[in-house]
Write a protein that holds these residues in place. Sequence first.
Motif, PDB file in Angstrom:
ATOM      1  N   VAL A  87       0.710  -1.150   0.022  1.00 32.05           N
ATOM      2  CA  VAL A  87       0.185   0.274  -0.065  1.00 32.05           C
ATOM      3  C   VAL A  87       0.728   1.135  -0.032  1.00 32.05           C
ATOM      4  O   VAL A  87       0.343   2.465   0.084  1.00 32.05           O
ATOM      5  N   GLY A  88       2.067   1.133  -0.214  1.00 39.84           N
ATOM      6  CA  GLY A  88       3.019   2.244  -0.019  1.00 39.84           C
ATOM      7  C   GLY A  88       3.197   2.645   1.442  1.00 39.84           C
ATOM      8  O   GLY A  88       2.776   2.121   2.295  1.00 39.84           O
ATOM      9  N   ILE A  89       4.228   3.738   1.521  1.00 37.30           N
ATOM     10  CA  ILE A  89       4.390   4.338   3.121  1.00 37.30           C
ATOM     11  C   ILE A  89       3.291   4.763   3.610  1.00 37.30           C
ATOM     12  O   ILE A  89       2.993   6.111   3.647  1.00 37.30           O
ATOM     13  N   ALA A  90       2.242   3.853   3.949  1.00 35.12           N
ATOM     14  CA  ALA A  90       0.947   4.407   4.422  1.00 35.12           C
ATOM     15  C   ALA A  90       0.450   3.419   5.588  1.00 35.12           C
ATOM     16  O   ALA A  90      -0.151   2.537   5.387  1.00 35.12           O
ATOM     17  N   GLU A  91       1.219   3.364   6.798  1.00 39.13           N
ATOM     18  CA  GLU A  91       0.941   2.299   7.807  1.00 39.13           C
ATOM     19  C   GLU A  91      -0.362   2.609   8.469  1.00 39.13           C
ATOM     20  O   GLU A  91      -1.178   1.400   8.624  1.00 39.13           O
ATOM     21  N   GLN A  92      -0.891   3.865   8.489  1.00 34.49           N
ATOM     22  CA  GLN A  92      -2.403   4.070   8.923  1.00 34.49           C
ATOM     23  C   GLN A  92      -3.129   3.347   8.024  1.00 34.49           C
ATOM     24  O   GLN A  92      -4.186   2.652   8.361  1.00 34.49           O
ATOM     25  N   HIS A  93      -3.158   3.612   6.704  1.00 33.17           N
ATOM     26  CA  HIS A  93      -4.062   2.939   5.932  1.00 33.17           C
ATOM     27  C   HIS A  93      -3.939   1.536   5.582  1.00 33.17           C
ATOM     28  O   HIS A  93      -4.821   0.828   5.566  1.00 33.17           O
ATOM     29  N   ALA A  94      -2.720   0.822   5.881  1.00 33.32           N
ATOM     30  CA  ALA A  94      -2.360  -0.507   5.740  1.00 33.32           C
ATOM     31  C   ALA A  94      -3.326  -1.187   6.945  1.00 33.32           C
ATOM     32  O   ALA A  94      -3.979  -2.110   6.680  1.00 33.32           O
ATOM     33  N   VAL A  95      -3.377  -0.596   8.263  1.00 28.93           N
ATOM     34  CA  VAL A  95      -4.058  -1.190   9.278  1.00 28.93           C
ATOM     35  C   VAL A  95      -5.411  -1.085   9.034  1.00 28.93           C
ATOM     36  O   VAL A  95      -6.219  -2.166   9.172  1.00 28.93           O
ATOM     37  N   THR A  96      -6.139   0.033   8.573  1.00 31.17           N
ATOM     38  CA  THR A  96      -7.715  -0.074   8.549  1.00 31.17           C
ATOM     39  C   THR A  96      -7.857  -0.760   7.278  1.00 31.17           C
ATOM     40  O   THR A  96      -9.019  -1.392   7.019  1.00 31.17           O
ATOM     41  N   PHE A  97      -7.154  -0.845   6.060  1.00 31.17           N
ATOM     42  CA  PHE A  97      -7.293  -1.598   4.928  1.00 31.17           C
ATOM     43  C   PHE A  97      -7.457  -3.208   5.281  1.00 31.17           C
ATOM     44  O   PHE A  97      -8.230  -3.901   4.774  1.00 31.17           O
ATOM     45  N   ALA A  98      -6.630  -3.432   6.286  1.00 32.58           N
ATOM     46  CA  ALA A  98      -6.802  -4.937   6.635  1.00 32.58           C
ATOM     47  C   ALA A  98      -7.974  -5.222   7.582  1.00 32.58           C
ATOM     48  O   ALA A  98      -8.591  -6.135   7.504  1.00 32.58           O
ATOM     49  N   ALA A  99      -8.481  -3.978   8.080  1.00 31.93           N
ATOM     50  CA  ALA A  99      -9.517  -4.169   9.007  1.00 31.93           C
ATOM     51  C   ALA A  99     -10.622  -4.432   7.915  1.00 31.93           C
ATOM     52  O   ALA A  99     -11.667  -5.223   8.308  1.00 31.93           O
ATOM     53  N   GLY A 100     -10.714  -3.583   6.957  1.00 31.19           N
ATOM     54  CA  GLY A 100     -11.874  -3.954   5.984  1.00 31.19           C
ATOM     55  C   GLY A 100     -11.911  -5.208   5.282  1.00 31.19           C
ATOM     56  O   GLY A 100     -12.924  -5.889   5.160  1.00 31.19           O
ATOM     57  N   LEU A 101     -10.624  -5.653   5.110  1.00 35.33           N
ATOM     58  CA  LEU A 101     -10.688  -7.111   4.634  1.00 35.33           C
ATOM     59  C   LEU A 101     -11.042  -8.122   5.648  1.00 35.33           C
ATOM     60  O   LEU A 101     -12.111  -9.138   5.313  1.00 35.33           O
ATOM     61  N   ALA A 102     -10.837  -7.873   6.849  1.00 34.66           N
ATOM     62  CA  ALA A 102     -11.104  -8.809   8.042  1.00 34.66           C
ATOM     63  C   ALA A 102     -12.705  -8.806   8.191  1.00 34.66           C
ATOM     64  O   ALA A 102     -13.422  -9.815   8.182  1.00 34.66           O
ATOM     65  N   THR A 103     -13.376  -7.691   7.825  1.00 33.89           N
ATOM     66  CA  THR A 103     -14.996  -7.656   7.883  1.00 33.89           C
ATOM     67  C   THR A 103     -15.748  -8.487   6.950  1.00 33.89           C
ATOM     68  O   THR A 103     -16.664  -8.866   7.228  1.00 33.89           O
ATOM     69  N   GLU A 104     -15.004  -8.823   5.863  1.00 32.45           N
ATOM     70  CA  GLU A 104     -15.343  -9.746   4.947  1.00 32.45           C
ATOM     71  C   GLU A 104     -14.956 -10.953   4.712  1.00 32.45           C
ATOM     72  O   GLU A 104     -15.107 -11.937   3.871  1.00 32.45           O
ATOM     73  N   GLY A 105     -14.438 -11.335   5.998  1.00 32.39           N
ATOM     74  CA  GLY A 105     -14.147 -12.883   6.170  1.00 32.39           C
ATOM     75  C   GLY A 105     -12.779 -13.472   5.597  1.00 32.39           C
ATOM     76  O   GLY A 105     -12.414 -14.623   5.592  1.00 32.39           O
ATOM     77  N   PHE A 106     -11.943 -12.200   5.247  1.00 33.39           N
ATOM     78  CA  PHE A 106     -10.568 -12.703   4.845  1.00 33.39           C
ATOM     79  C   PHE A 106      -9.510 -12.496   6.045  1.00 33.39           C
ATOM     80  O   PHE A 106     -10.131 -12.057   7.045  1.00 33.39           O
ATOM     81  N   LYS A 107      -8.434 -12.901   5.905  1.00 26.75           N
ATOM     82  CA  LYS A 107      -7.555 -13.259   6.985  1.00 26.75           C
ATOM     83  C   LYS A 107      -6.195 -12.605   6.658  1.00 26.75           C
ATOM     84  O   LYS A 107      -5.242 -13.028   6.391  1.00 26.75           O
ATOM     85  N   PRO A 108      -6.304 -11.109   6.949  1.00 26.41           N
ATOM     86  CA  PRO A 108      -5.099 -10.544   6.581  1.00 26.41           C
ATOM     87  C   PRO A 108      -3.967 -10.502   7.645  1.00 26.41           C
ATOM     88  O   PRO A 108      -4.289 -10.212   8.739  1.00 26.41           O
TER      89      PRO A 108
END
Length: 645
Positions: free
Chosen positions: A368-389
């Motif tokens: 996701v680039g140098i964007a740790e904040q986005h990386a964490v919330t992006f992972a959270a979004g994936l988790a809401t849909e049943g994926f295992k980030p």
Amino acid sequence: MTTSSKTPLLDTIASPADLRQLMEADLAQVADELRTETISAVSVTGGHLGAGLGVVELTVALHYVFDTPRDRLIWDVGHQAYPHKILTGRRDRIRTLRRGGGLSGFTKRSESEYDPFGAAHSSTSISAGLGMAVANTLAGQKSNVVAVIGDGAMSAGMAYEAMNNAGAMHSRLIVILNDNEMSIAPPAGALSAYLARLVSGGAYRSVREAVKQLGRHLPRFVYDRARKTEEFARNFWAGGTMFEELGFYYVGPIDGHNLDHLLPVLKNVRDFKETGPILVHVVTQKGKGYGPAEASSDKYHGVNMFDVVTGKQVKPKPNAPLYTNVFADALVKAAQKDDKIVAITAAMPSGTGLDIFQKTFPERTFDVGIAEQHAVTFAAGLATEGFKPFCAIYSTFLQRGYDQIVHDVAIQNLPVRFAIDRAGLVGADGATHAGSFDISFLGILPNLVVMAAADEAELVHMVATAAAYDEGPIALRYPRGEGVGVEMPAEGEILEIGRGRILREGNMVAILSLGTRLAEVLKAAEDLAGYGVSTTVADARFAKPLDVELLLRLAANHEVLITIEEGSVGGFGSFVMQTLAEEGALDGRGARGLKVRSMVLPDRFLDHDKPEKLYAHAGLDAKGVVAKVLATLGRDADAVKVMIA
């Protein structure tokens, strides 16, 4: 017979003031010599090479045109600052880079007046520079502030927050965008250089300002159309519409290796009479001037010692697999069984081992680039849909996404897996990259499980455990470097959450270890036997939840309980002490009661050195453990040795 110097002009430069005494015609030779010296130095010390070679001409030009250190020059991250260090009075120490007592691998305020802002995490330069520029305005000073930021660092939200703020202000700030991936726009040769000189020149700006003043007396729709036409024409040829919209005056792109292009533009920018921020777009090439680095910029971003002629890096044969590779291989095996597993990195695919995962699962790997904040919330979004980030981020960089860990992951109890690389002390990169605080800042969060691998085999088990855990967020931490050489399991075992293990039984002292200090603790236990001290050694495995049953057993059956961790005060040891207090284990037992001590990193930032030296300095090696145990027992080590003998 004397040998002539290979760097005769560079030899005359002790500071930028000496550089500014030279003729412009000499600067190309200075750049060539500076590049030679940089290559020679890094071949001895290792460190960041490609980025520095890419800004040699820019470094020379900036120090020649601007009155440093009165004019502030800020290097974002600091990867590219080695040539800057050579020109600013540190050449005689440049071969001490990243070594104990030597120069930092990044800019550092305490090291030189030419380093006005310390940097090791990216994307901070514009914010810091704006603060300095505003300070100049408030103090009535006319000096310049120049922030050099790479196109990669521009991917971080912080850079845009700073630009948005700067664009609405009137302080003088010059941002040099070092575009070394040509990710925004390539320079268009002579035409590009001509246009850059034109739009940065006083004549163009004077006419432009006069027309603006005249335009204000025209009907509004005529003025607005004329202004937009001028902006369109300039941006059509030069690019930079986005920066203009953020309120910056855009100049470029220009060839960052051509001093004939750089010098006039930088002089024009320096001499701007108007207030407000300016962005100069410079295109460079990583590794410029050194064939091996040009051919493989990723491998020569950070290097070990290498042979200058061949470019071959000196890599000692590992005694055990690297923790990063163990994590990556274990994740690949887990993902082969579970198509819901995905991997996320914040611009560090090779550093976190996810380049290995990407080769097998390119469609399930996300940089996701140098964007740790986005990386964490992006992972959270994936988790809401049943994926295992699996969100793989260095401990020191995970700090930048802490708000998102709290609000977007922990509060919602989403099953995001945090793979925390570079946990503990990292050595040559120093305090800015040490993973000192993650146990503390993660362990205080409800819903979050925190594991720490004692060795490479345990890391395999913890990857399997994280993959199987769907009850909420879980983190596994592991250090940089090699494992300890234990036998590796064919498959990862799913660990019971919150359950530790005992590796050695004793009856006098119990040492409860979290993480890879365990090998040193086992050595210490052997040494303590020579002092007549019977020692139990346990591996906690989990900082949270704690194995309370194991903890109370150790407290009940030993005179002394010592915890040890590769983290700061406020972490695992504090959690243990809190639990013992709540369980009444500290209320007194026998005449003297239980003695509890915590061994943690010292409450100060440790400078760069070899990790083993840093741990010894912190008292977290076998010798330090022995000393702590004997001191807690009230014994003098020398006296005990004599008594036993």
